[in-house]
Each structure stands twice: as C-alpha cells, then as structure tokens.
Design a protein around this motif. Structure first.
Motif, PDB file in Angstrom:
ATOM      1  N   GLU A  98      -9.217  -4.615  -0.287  1.00  0.00           N
ATOM      2  CA  GLU A  98      -8.515  -3.632   0.011  1.00  0.00           C
ATOM      3  C   GLU A  98      -7.579  -3.227  -1.065  1.00  0.00           C
ATOM      4  OE1 GLU A  98      -5.653  -2.532   3.721  1.00  0.00           O
ATOM      5  OE2 GLU A  98      -5.791  -4.811   3.334  1.00  0.00           O
ATOM      6  N   LEU A  99      -6.880  -4.031  -1.842  1.00  0.00           N
ATOM      7  CA  LEU A  99      -5.952  -3.631  -2.724  1.00  0.00           C
ATOM      8  C   LEU A  99      -6.572  -2.794  -3.974  1.00  0.00           C
ATOM      9  CD1 LEU A  99      -3.536  -6.447  -2.986  1.00  0.00           C
ATOM     10  CD2 LEU A  99      -3.320  -4.255  -1.764  1.00  0.00           C
ATOM     11  N   ALA A 100      -7.899  -3.296  -4.028  1.00  0.00           N
ATOM     12  CA  ALA A 100      -8.873  -2.757  -5.217  1.00  0.00           C
ATOM     13  C   ALA A 100      -9.028  -1.441  -4.827  1.00  0.00           C
ATOM     14  CB  ALA A 100      -9.986  -3.683  -5.537  1.00  0.00           C
ATOM     15  N   LEU A 101      -9.283  -1.228  -3.644  1.00  0.00           N
ATOM     16  CA  LEU A 101      -9.720   0.228  -3.244  1.00  0.00           C
ATOM     17  C   LEU A 101      -8.553   1.123  -3.259  1.00  0.00           C
ATOM     18  CD1 LEU A 101     -11.751   2.062  -1.513  1.00  0.00           C
ATOM     19  CD2 LEU A 101     -11.078   1.231   0.451  1.00  0.00           C
ATOM     20  N   ILE A 125       0.898  -1.255   0.001  1.00  0.00           N
ATOM     21  CA  ILE A 125       0.018   0.150  -0.005  1.00  0.00           C
ATOM     22  C   ILE A 125       0.839   1.333  -0.012  1.00  0.00           C
ATOM     23  CG2 ILE A 125      -1.667   1.310   1.516  1.00  0.00           C
ATOM     24  CD1 ILE A 125      -2.943  -1.313   2.083  1.00  0.00           C
ATOM     25  N   VAL A 126       1.917   1.405   0.741  1.00  0.00           N
ATOM     26  CA  VAL A 126       2.834   2.464   0.746  1.00  0.00           C
ATOM     27  C   VAL A 126       3.380   2.362  -0.651  1.00  0.00           C
ATOM     28  CG1 VAL A 126       5.072   3.096   1.592  1.00  0.00           C
ATOM     29  CG2 VAL A 126       3.506   2.332   3.073  1.00  0.00           C
ATOM     30  N   ALA A 127       3.625   1.310  -1.522  1.00  0.00           N
ATOM     31  CA  ALA A 127       4.146   1.516  -2.597  1.00  0.00           C
ATOM     32  C   ALA A 127       3.242   2.068  -3.674  1.00  0.00           C
ATOM     33  CB  ALA A 127       4.926   0.054  -3.243  1.00  0.00           C
ATOM     34  N   SER A 146      -1.757 -14.712  -9.899  1.00  0.00           N
ATOM     35  CA  SER A 146      -1.432 -13.311 -10.172  1.00  0.00           C
ATOM     36  C   SER A 146      -2.892 -12.489 -10.195  1.00  0.00           C
ATOM     37  CB  SER A 146      -0.963 -13.173 -11.407  1.00  0.00           C
ATOM     38  OG  SER A 146       0.500 -13.513 -11.510  1.00  0.00           O
ATOM     39  N   HIS A 147      -2.921 -11.208  -9.820  1.00  0.00           N
ATOM     40  CA  HIS A 147      -4.190 -10.287  -9.762  1.00  0.00           C
ATOM     41  C   HIS A 147      -3.743  -8.985 -10.558  1.00  0.00           C
ATOM     42  CE1 HIS A 147      -4.986 -13.291  -6.429  1.00  0.00           C
ATOM     43  NE2 HIS A 147      -6.450 -13.086  -6.680  1.00  0.00           N
ATOM     44  N   TYR A 148      -4.527  -8.746 -11.335  1.00  0.00           N
ATOM     45  CA  TYR A 148      -4.395  -7.460 -12.098  1.00  0.00           C
ATOM     46  C   TYR A 148      -5.441  -6.500 -11.818  1.00  0.00           C
ATOM     47  CZ  TYR A 148      -2.762  -3.799 -15.223  1.00  0.00           C
ATOM     48  OH  TYR A 148      -2.355  -2.611 -15.843  1.00  0.00           O
ATOM     49  N   PHE A 149      -5.036  -5.478 -10.992  1.00  0.00           N
ATOM     50  CA  PHE A 149      -6.156  -4.588 -10.655  1.00  0.00           C
ATOM     51  C   PHE A 149      -6.352  -3.499 -11.618  1.00  0.00           C
ATOM     52  CE2 PHE A 149      -5.092  -6.854  -6.703  1.00  0.00           C
ATOM     53  CZ  PHE A 149      -6.297  -7.155  -6.212  1.00  0.00           C
ATOM     54  N   ARG A 150      -7.453  -2.985 -11.922  1.00  0.00           N
ATOM     55  CA  ARG A 150      -7.526  -1.609 -12.743  1.00  0.00           C
ATOM     56  C   ARG A 150      -7.976  -0.691 -11.792  1.00  0.00           C
ATOM     57  NH1 ARG A 150      -7.653  -2.765 -18.536  1.00  0.00           N
ATOM     58  NH2 ARG A 150      -8.000  -5.066 -18.875  1.00  0.00           N
ATOM     59  N   GLN A 151      -7.773   0.705 -12.040  1.00  0.00           N
ATOM     60  CA  GLN A 151      -7.814   1.591 -11.077  1.00  0.00           C
ATOM     61  C   GLN A 151      -9.270   2.027 -11.008  1.00  0.00           C
ATOM     62  OE1 GLN A 151      -6.605   5.760 -13.159  1.00  0.00           O
ATOM     63  NE2 GLN A 151      -5.160   4.003 -13.441  1.00  0.00           N
ATOM     64  N   ASP A 152     -10.423   1.272 -11.894  1.00  0.00           N
ATOM     65  CA  ASP A 152     -11.627   1.785 -11.962  1.00  0.00           C
ATOM     66  C   ASP A 152     -12.197   0.723 -10.783  1.00  0.00           C
ATOM     67  OD1 ASP A 152     -11.524  -0.711 -13.111  1.00  0.00           O
ATOM     68  OD2 ASP A 152     -12.367  -0.077 -14.780  1.00  0.00           O
ATOM     69  N   ASN A 153     -11.448   0.113  -9.966  1.00  0.00           N
ATOM     70  CA  ASN A 153     -12.049  -0.851  -9.013  1.00  0.00           C
ATOM     71  C   ASN A 153     -12.946  -1.993  -9.426  1.00  0.00           C
ATOM     72  OD1 ASN A 153     -12.418  -1.362  -6.171  1.00  0.00           O
ATOM     73  ND2 ASN A 153     -13.878   0.202  -5.932  1.00  0.00           N
ATOM     74  N   GLN A 154     -13.014  -2.553 -10.330  1.00  0.00           N
ATOM     75  CA  GLN A 154     -13.625  -3.548 -10.865  1.00  0.00           C
ATOM     76  C   GLN A 154     -12.886  -5.060 -10.449  1.00  0.00           C
ATOM     77  OE1 GLN A 154     -13.780  -3.549 -15.064  1.00  0.00           O
ATOM     78  NE2 GLN A 154     -15.393  -1.977 -14.918  1.00  0.00           N
ATOM     79  N   ASN A 155     -13.443  -6.105 -10.602  1.00  0.00           N
ATOM     80  CA  ASN A 155     -12.797  -7.312 -10.109  1.00  0.00           C
ATOM     81  C   ASN A 155     -11.463  -7.681 -10.839  1.00  0.00           C
ATOM     82  OD1 ASN A 155     -14.888  -8.050  -8.334  1.00  0.00           O
ATOM     83  ND2 ASN A 155     -15.941  -9.043  -9.832  1.00  0.00           N
ATOM     84  N   PRO A 156     -10.515  -7.941 -10.177  1.00  0.00           N
ATOM     85  CA  PRO A 156      -9.018  -8.087 -10.998  1.00  0.00           C
ATOM     86  C   PRO A 156      -9.037  -9.207 -11.934  1.00  0.00           C
ATOM     87  CG  PRO A 156      -8.882  -9.063  -8.791  1.00  0.00           C
ATOM     88  CD  PRO A 156     -10.398  -8.454  -8.772  1.00  0.00           C
ATOM     89  N   VAL A 157      -8.476  -9.188 -13.116  1.00  0.00           N
ATOM     90  CA  VAL A 157      -8.064 -10.317 -13.835  1.00  0.00           C
ATOM     91  C   VAL A 157      -7.114 -11.395 -13.389  1.00  0.00           C
ATOM     92  CG1 VAL A 157      -7.218 -11.119 -16.203  1.00  0.00           C
ATOM     93  CG2 VAL A 157      -8.396  -8.727 -15.802  1.00  0.00           C
ATOM     94  N   ASP A 209      -3.175   1.143 -11.790  1.00  0.00           N
ATOM     95  CA  ASP A 209      -3.127  -0.072 -12.081  1.00  0.00           C
ATOM     96  C   ASP A 209      -2.074  -0.868 -11.199  1.00  0.00           C
ATOM     97  OD1 ASP A 209      -5.154   0.803 -13.901  1.00  0.00           O
ATOM     98  OD2 ASP A 209      -4.336  -0.634 -15.404  1.00  0.00           O
ATOM     99  N   LEU A 210      -2.592  -1.975 -10.370  1.00  0.00           N
ATOM    100  CA  LEU A 210      -1.522  -2.732  -9.643  1.00  0.00           C
ATOM    101  C   LEU A 210      -1.438  -4.186 -10.375  1.00  0.00           C
ATOM    102  CD1 LEU A 210      -0.148  -3.538  -7.179  1.00  0.00           C
ATOM    103  CD2 LEU A 210      -2.294  -3.976  -6.068  1.00  0.00           C
TER     104      LEU A 210
END
Length: 272
Positions: free
Chosen positions: A68-71, A23-25, A98-109, A79-80
């Motif tokens: 938490e990470l999506a938020l 989260i800091v990163a 692996s999880h790819y989070f888009r910044q629009d807070n949708q479910n990760p790929v 993107d994360l």
C-alpha cells in the motif's frame, strides 16, 4: 535546494488509523512539492501491550502495508522514509525496521534497529526492547536519494556515536533518526545529541518524532528536528502535537562545512 516533509505523529494501537494518517501526509507533502517524506519510529503501530499488538505483526499484514505504501509513493511521486514498524523475525522475536520507498514502486530498502532500549528511568518507567525485538546487525546507507547518500538509524541508536562515526566515514549526506523518545530523556538530551551527531558526521540529520500522550499510556517528547551539518537547527516542530512540517535542504552546505572543518578527512585510527 531539496524540499523535504517531516511527519510528527501520535501513533496509536490501530494500525489502519496510523496508515491513513501517513497516506494523507504523503498526499499533502507531494502537493507541497516535497521530494521525501520522513515519518517517526513505530509509525504504523505504537503499543506497549505486546500481546495486543502481536495480532498485527505477521508476514501477510507486513506485505500488505508495504504494497500500500509503495503504491502511494508511486502515485504521488514522492520518496517515503517510513521511520519504522514492527515486523516478524525468524528468531520468534520482531525486528524494529525502517523502510525507504522510492517513488518508482520498487521494493523498499530496509534497516533493522541495532541498539535496544533496555533502561530503567528515574521516573519509574522501565523498558526492555530486547525482550521482544531482535537487534539489527548491519549499517545501512542508500545512494541516489534526493538528499544524496542517506544513512538509516532509529531512535536509541542516537546514543551510540560509533554508528554515526561509521555513517560519517561513509560520507552520508543526510542521516534519518526516526524516534519515539520519552519525555524525560527527550527534554534532557534530544536537541544536544542530534546537533552533536550532525556536527560529527558533517551531514544533515532528519529526526521525525512521536509526540504527546498515546493510547497505550506512554508519553513522547516530539520536537521533530532537521539539523544542518554545522549543527544549526533548521526545523523544530515543538512538543505540543502532531503535524506536517517542511524544510528546504541546501546540499551545498555539506561541502562548505567539510571544507571549513575537515574532521572527517583528518580522522586517525585511535591506538588500543
């Protein structure tokens, strides 16, 4: 130009501490105008003691981490690419996912690691991932990321060129290779294989890595790398310790390389 951030970690046996570091990163990467943050394999928990680690591998805790990470991704508008974490699987084993989070807070790929690290090294280290983890079955790409089409792999996948050939044929612009490479195998093969895979797929390769001595006793090689489609190393974070690195990606370089050496276009089916 697309600016990315790469987090090199020394993840331990306390997932809350590891998540706090991520989260800091996320915040630091966003404040430095990065569009995607990449983290290593097993970012959330790295523990050889499978009994001790099992307390954290359940659906409720998995969902709390995802939420938490999506938020955080949405809050900081970045993107994360979470390299991976262990999640429960229906067979009674876990998946290295692996999880790819888009910044629009949708479910990760998501992508589940296909190749299991079952080896006996000359220094006495022995690893049997297949005892605890269920191999993935699907090649996964993500369209519409800041880097274009992104292919997902994890660590030991790096040693299997057929996977990267498939990602090259799918015309990935970049491929993520989050890892927790051992020191002996890293020193011998890490740089040369990552450069080779970038050249073969004619894509950027982004490899966030674990580094140093971990709480569970293992040692990892580090040297998080970003490699361009020509095989040039654009970022090497070294093997001394954790940190956050940044790299500017010129996506125009992909077309230049593919025009100079059109190996993807010239590929032919090899007869049996």
């Amino acid at each position: 130009m697309v600016k990315i951030a790469v987090l090199q970690m020394t993840s331990g046996i306390d997932p809350e501490a590891n998540i706090a570091a991520i989260i800091v990163a996320i915040r630091q990467a966003a404040e430095n105008d990065a569009e995607v943050l990449f983290t290593p394999e097993m970012s959330v928990l790295l523990d050889r003691d499978r009994r001790r680690g099992a307390q954290w591998i359940n659906e409720d805790y998995e969902q709390s981490i995802i939420d938490e990470l999506a938020l955080m991704s949405a809050k900081w508008q970045i993107d994360l690419a979470l390299g991976s974490m262990a999640v429960p699987f229906c067979t009674g084993k876990s998946a290295n996912r692996s999880h790819y989070f888009r910044q629009d807070n949708q479910n990760p790929v998501t992508y589940d690691k296909i190749h299991m690290f079952d080896v006996d090294l000359a220094n006495g280290e022995s690893w049997r991932e297949s005892n605890a983890y269920q191999p993935g079955q699907e090649v996964v790409t993500i369209d519409g990321t800041p880097l274009g089409r992104l292919g997902l792999t994890i660590c030991y996948d790096l040693r299997f060129p057929d996977l990267f050939s498939a990602l090259g044929k799918l015309r990935c612009d970049a491929i993520a290779v989050p890892a927790a490479f051992t020191r002996p195998t890293g020193a011998a093969h890490w740089h040369v294989m990552l450069r080779a895979r970038a050249i073969e797929a004619q894509a950027f390769v982004i490899a966030a890595a674990q580094v140093g001595r971990h709480e569970d006793g293992r040692e990892t090689y580090g040297h998080s790398l970003v490699v361009d489609p020509w095989g040039e190393v654009l970022l090497d974070m070294g093997g001394e310790g954790p940190g956050l690195g940044f790299c500017d990606i010129n996506l125009g370089r992909i077309a230049e390389v593919r025009a100079q050496v059109p190996s993807l276009a010239n590929a032919r089916k090899i007869p049996n």
